[in-house]
Structures are given as C-alpha cells and as structure tokens.
Design a protein around this motif. Structure first.
Motif, PDB file in Angstrom:
ATOM      1  N   TRP A   1       0.826  -1.219   0.000  1.00 55.06           N
ATOM      2  CA  TRP A   1       0.000   0.000   0.000  1.00 55.06           C
ATOM      3  C   TRP A   1       0.848   1.251   0.000  1.00 55.06           C
ATOM      4  N   ARG A   2       0.307   2.263  -0.682  1.00 56.36           N
ATOM      5  CA  ARG A   2       0.844   3.622  -0.591  1.00 56.36           C
ATOM      6  C   ARG A   2      -0.106   4.411   0.292  1.00 56.36           C
ATOM      7  N   SER A   3       0.425   5.065   1.324  1.00 51.71           N
ATOM      8  CA  SER A   3      -0.457   5.868   2.178  1.00 51.71           C
ATOM      9  C   SER A   3       0.147   7.253   2.410  1.00 51.71           C
ATOM     10  N   PRO A   4      -0.702   8.276   2.375  1.00 49.95           N
ATOM     11  CA  PRO A   4      -0.203   9.653   2.466  1.00 49.95           C
ATOM     12  C   PRO A   4      -0.044  10.162   3.900  1.00 49.95           C
ATOM     13  N   SER A   5       0.674  11.264   4.009  1.00 56.31           N
ATOM     14  CA  SER A   5       0.740  12.005   5.265  1.00 56.31           C
ATOM     15  C   SER A   5      -0.516  12.901   5.362  1.00 56.31           C
ATOM     16  N   ASN A   6      -0.682  13.602   6.454  1.00 54.02           N
ATOM     17  CA  ASN A   6      -1.782  14.579   6.533  1.00 54.02           C
ATOM     18  C   ASN A   6      -1.328  15.759   7.366  1.00 54.02           C
ATOM     19  N   ILE A   7      -1.994  16.899   7.174  1.00 51.31           N
ATOM     20  CA  ILE A   7      -1.697  18.069   8.018  1.00 51.31           C
ATOM     21  C   ILE A   7      -2.978  18.445   8.765  1.00 51.31           C
ATOM     22  N   ALA A   8      -2.877  18.480  10.095  1.00 47.71           N
ATOM     23  CA  ALA A   8      -4.050  18.844  10.895  1.00 47.71           C
ATOM     24  C   ALA A   8      -4.269  20.346  10.809  1.00 47.71           C
ATOM     25  N   ILE A   9      -5.526  20.744  10.642  1.00 43.08           N
ATOM     26  CA  ILE A   9      -5.869  22.173  10.704  1.00 43.08           C
ATOM     27  C   ILE A   9      -6.257  22.487  12.151  1.00 43.08           C
ATOM     28  N   VAL A  10      -7.161  21.683  12.750  1.00 40.86           N
ATOM     29  CA  VAL A  10      -7.301  21.730  14.222  1.00 40.86           C
ATOM     30  C   VAL A  10      -6.447  20.574  14.744  1.00 40.86           C
TER      31      VAL A  10
ATOM     32  N   GLU B   1      -3.939  29.300  11.072  1.00 42.52           N
ATOM     33  CA  GLU B   1      -2.787  29.986  11.683  1.00 42.52           C
ATOM     34  C   GLU B   1      -2.936  30.047  13.205  1.00 42.52           C
ATOM     35  N   ALA B   2      -4.154  30.345  13.669  1.00 44.27           N
ATOM     36  CA  ALA B   2      -4.382  30.425  15.121  1.00 44.27           C
ATOM     37  C   ALA B   2      -4.090  29.070  15.768  1.00 44.27           C
ATOM     38  N   GLU B   3      -4.503  27.992  15.108  1.00 45.11           N
ATOM     39  CA  GLU B   3      -4.265  26.643  15.652  1.00 45.11           C
ATOM     40  C   GLU B   3      -2.766  26.318  15.705  1.00 45.11           C
ATOM     41  N   ALA B   4      -2.059  26.657  14.635  1.00 43.29           N
ATOM     42  CA  ALA B   4      -0.617  26.371  14.601  1.00 43.29           C
ATOM     43  C   ALA B   4       0.072  27.071  15.776  1.00 43.29           C
ATOM     44  N   LEU B   5      -0.321  28.325  16.023  1.00 40.99           N
ATOM     45  CA  LEU B   5       0.330  29.075  17.101  1.00 40.99           C
ATOM     46  C   LEU B   5      -0.116  28.570  18.476  1.00 40.99           C
ATOM     47  N   SER B   6      -1.373  28.103  18.596  1.00 45.40           N
ATOM     48  CA  SER B   6      -1.822  27.518  19.878  1.00 45.40           C
ATOM     49  C   SER B   6      -1.007  26.267  20.196  1.00 45.40           C
ATOM     50  N   LEU B   7      -0.777  25.429  19.175  1.00 52.52           N
ATOM     51  CA  LEU B   7       0.009  24.204  19.382  1.00 52.52           C
ATOM     52  C   LEU B   7       1.397  24.552  19.936  1.00 52.52           C
ATOM     53  N   HIS B   8       2.050  25.507  19.287  1.00 54.62           N
ATOM     54  CA  HIS B   8       3.402  25.860  19.729  1.00 54.62           C
ATOM     55  C   HIS B   8       3.359  26.635  21.049  1.00 54.62           C
ATOM     56  N   GLY B   9       2.264  27.359  21.284  1.00 54.80           N
ATOM     57  CA  GLY B   9       2.077  28.020  22.585  1.00 54.80           C
ATOM     58  C   GLY B   9       2.021  27.004  23.723  1.00 54.80           C
ATOM     59  N   MET B  10       1.355  25.881  23.469  1.00 59.43           N
ATOM     60  CA  MET B  10       1.293  24.823  24.500  1.00 59.43           C
ATOM     61  C   MET B  10       2.688  24.311  24.824  1.00 59.43           C
ATOM     62  N   MET B  11       3.515  24.191  23.797  1.00 59.40           N
ATOM     63  CA  MET B  11       4.890  23.716  24.026  1.00 59.40           C
ATOM     64  C   MET B  11       5.651  24.724  24.880  1.00 59.40           C
TER      65      MET B  11
ATOM     66  N   PRO C   1      -5.321  34.848  -0.561  1.00 60.95           N
ATOM     67  CA  PRO C   1      -5.602  34.047   0.652  1.00 60.95           C
ATOM     68  C   PRO C   1      -4.589  32.911   0.841  1.00 60.95           C
ATOM     69  N   VAL C   2      -3.370  33.292   1.238  1.00 64.54           N
ATOM     70  CA  VAL C   2      -2.325  32.297   1.498  1.00 64.54           C
ATOM     71  C   VAL C   2      -1.977  32.373   2.983  1.00 64.54           C
ATOM     72  N   TYR C   3      -2.026  31.241   3.633  1.00 64.99           N
ATOM     73  CA  TYR C   3      -1.876  31.168   5.096  1.00 64.99           C
ATOM     74  C   TYR C   3      -0.896  30.049   5.436  1.00 64.99           C
ATOM     75  N   PHE C   4      -0.536  29.925   6.730  1.00 62.38           N
ATOM     76  CA  PHE C   4       0.389  28.857   7.098  1.00 62.38           C
ATOM     77  C   PHE C   4      -0.205  27.963   8.170  1.00 62.38           C
ATOM     78  N   SER C   5       0.329  26.757   8.242  1.00 58.43           N
ATOM     79  CA  SER C   5       0.135  25.914   9.417  1.00 58.43           C
ATOM     80  C   SER C   5       1.502  25.391   9.821  1.00 58.43           C
TER      81      SER C   5
END
Ligand code: PMV
Length: 351
Positions: free
Chosen positions: A13-22, A257-267, A298-302
């Motif tokens: 099988w080939r299986s992909p990665s994923n990027i969480a938005i939340v 973007e808010a989620e990405a920064l919350s994740l790193h804020g927790m760290m 409309p270009v944003y980051f995670s």
C-alpha cells in the motif's frame, strides 16, 4: 493445532501524510485524543510499504525490515513491539513471519514526520492480511474496513488514523458532530474549494526534533492551560466544520494559523517549556503576513510539531503564489527545499 491457516502472500500500500488544521495535542488511555481534530489528507508526501508474509516456523515476527533498500534492525524492533501490542485484535500475528520493505517519497532528513504515512500504510497492510487469512473480502469502499484500518493506525501513531480517508478527516469525540475517539471518519459537507488546496512544505530545518511528539503529548498532562486548550480545540472544530461547509477560505486560513500558534504556545507553556520553531520560522511567518496584507491573496500557514512552514492556499491562486514563493520563501529554506503537496485522494493499492 493453529486456529489459522496461513499461506504465503504479499500486500502493498501507498499511504499519504496529513496536516491537521485543528490539532490533536494531548492524549490519554490507549492512544485516545483529548480533543477532536480535522486534517487535510496530502498526496505527494507518502509511504510505500510492501509486506511478504507466511507461516512462522521459528524465530521472530518481523524477520526483516528494509527502509529505502537498506536493512534497519531498529525499525524492525519497533514494528515487532507494535505488532506484539495488537495481537488482541490480530491473533494470527503470533503465527506469522513478516518481511517488510518501505520507502518514503520525501527525503528521510526533511524534517517531515513520517509516522502518519508509515503507520497508516502498515495498518492497511495488516488489515488486508487479516482479511486474507480469515477469508473475508477486503475493500476500501467498505466504511467498517476503513474504520478498522484507521483504529489500527491510531494505535501506532494518533495522527495516522486520519490518513486513510480522501481529502478531509475528523477524529475524536465531539458533542455536535458524529465522530469517534478510536478511529477517524471522512469529513462530509465540505465545499469543493478545499479539495483543491495546496500545501507547500517549506523546510526551515531538517534536524531531528529536540522533543518528540510522544514526549510533547505527555507534557500536556501537567500543562496548566490544558483544559482551556482542549475546550478551544473543540470550539474550533465546530467553527471549522461550518467554515468548510461555507467555503470561506479567509476564515479557514485564519483558523489554521491560530491553531498552529496555539500548538506551539502549548509547548512554550509546558514544564519544562520548549521551543520547536526556529528564527527562520518566524521570519517566514512575517513574510507570509506581509505578502497577504499587501496582495489580498488568501495564502496562510500551518505548523506541525516542528519548525517547517506548511503554506496553504487554493489552486485558483496557485500561479501567483508560486512566483512569490519561489522568489521570497525558497531562499529562506534549507537548500531551497520545498515539498509541493496537495490535498489527495487517500491510500492506493500497490500490488
Ligand atoms: O500522531 P502523533 O502522536 O505523532 O501526534 C502528532 C500531533 C500533531 O502532528 C502535532 C498534530 C496533529 O493533529 O497531527
């Protein structure tokens, strides 16, 4: 006498990665999430896995593990350990020998976590072997089968459970949405624009992370902001489900973007606190903000649990984003490395 009749066989099988938005960040019990999460399934970043199996006469379960053509005994030990933990659901694992060969489409030292693609590929292979040994038909059109694959992938790496579905997946209990803690589900009622999303993974650092995700999840246990974070994530899952229905790319990007920064804020708020972003991460975030406010594109980051930027945008702005990205962002990346990925259609059979 063995309960199982095991022939020789091969699955792949080939299986992909994923990027969480939340983001999923914090767990309990047997790899259960503290909050719900929603992700985009990718396509270019994937793992190919081939497993030859047969009856075991003597010796260990994982006879051989080759990664990119080279024997990796340490990986073999890890998979052996994982498979020994799931003999409660696949009793035949005690009776087989497995010879595994695996390859990632992205370079090993690219700073991209490979656990989502590799553990979902392994789960696909194991569930297909299970169906063959038990003489039960196997099809990814069957949601029950997909849920078993997702549940098995989760036991290897939480985020891997979301990789088995095309486009968007949701995982983790939520009061207002039909979801589960033990497996992900495909997210429905999503506007077509999100099926066109690009995720350019800009490599800011290819060094190994100073704190693993396993250790990071563990540090949420005593994080004083944990309860507020879990509530915030549940609220954002509700908000995101609505944004995805409406096709609102601006609200989508702001939430990502808010989620990405919350994740790193927790760290940064853990005890001990730690930092996975690099100066280059902040520099690139500022460049994205400057470009967006001046162009209106409309270009944003995670961010994942690391310093690399995931640049998110719909395909209708891909041409204009590409020329700015190559001129401004590429020089900020290690060796100019960017993995150009896009929302994909989920796992694919290789054999
Ligand atoms: O799947 P794990 O245990 O490696 O956790 C990864 C969690 C994040 O990637 C940071 C977020 C997510 O939801 O994928």
């Amino acid at each position: 006498m063995s309960l199982y009749h095991i022939d020789q066989g091969r699955v792949a099988w080939r299986s992909p990665s994923n990027i969480a938005i939340v983001k999923y960040w914090g767990k309990h019990g047997r790899q259960l999430p503290r909050n719900a999460s929603i992700s985009l399934t990718l396509s270019a970043a994937h793992t190919d896995m081939y497993i030859d199996y047969g009856p075991r006469v003597v010796g260990r379960m994982v006879e051989d593990f080759q990664f990119a053509g080279t024997a990796k005994p340490a990986f073999a030990d890890k998979i052996e350990l994982f498979c020994n933990r799931i003999t409660d659901r696949f009793g035949w694992l005690d009776k087989v020998s497995l010879s595994i060969s695996s390859n990632n489409s992205f370079p090993h030292s690219s700073g991209i976590a490979s656990s989502a693609s590799s553990m979902s590929a392994l789960a696909l292979c194991l569930v297909e072997i299970d169906r063959k040994i038990n003489d039960v038909p196997f099809s990814l059109d069957d949601l029950e089968t997909l849920c078993l694959i997702s549940d098995t992938a989760r036991l290897g790496s939480g985020s891997a459970c979301r990789s088995v579905y095309p486009q968007l997946a949701i995982w983790g209990h939520h009061d207002d949405l039909p979801t589960s803690d033990v497996h992900a589900l495909p997210l429905e009622h999503v506007h077509d624009v999100f099926g066109t999303y690009h995720d350019d993974i800009c490599i800011i650092s290819d060094r190994e992370k100073s704190v693993s995700s396993t250790a990071g999840h563990q540090l949420m246990v005593d994080n004083p902001y944990a309860a507020a974070r879990y509530q915030q994530a549940q609220d954002r899952v509700s908000a995101l489900a609505d944004i995805l229905r409406r096709g609102d790319v601006v609200a989508f990007g702001e939430l990502a973007e808010a989620e990405a920064l919350s994740l790193h804020g927790m760290m940064m708020c853990s005890a001990p606190p730690y930092l996975l972003i690099e100066p280059g991460t902040v520099e690139m975030i500022r460049a994205i903000h400057a470009y967006r406010s001046q162009s209106g594109v409309p270009v944003y980051f995670s961010l994942d649990a690391g310093p690399n930027i995931h640049l998110l945008y719909p395909t209708e702005v891909a041409d204009v984003v590409a020329s700015w990205r190559d001129e401004v962002l590429r020089p900020m990346c290690i060796d100019g490395r960017i993995i150009q990925d896009q929302v994909g259609s989920g796992p694919q059979r290789l054999a």
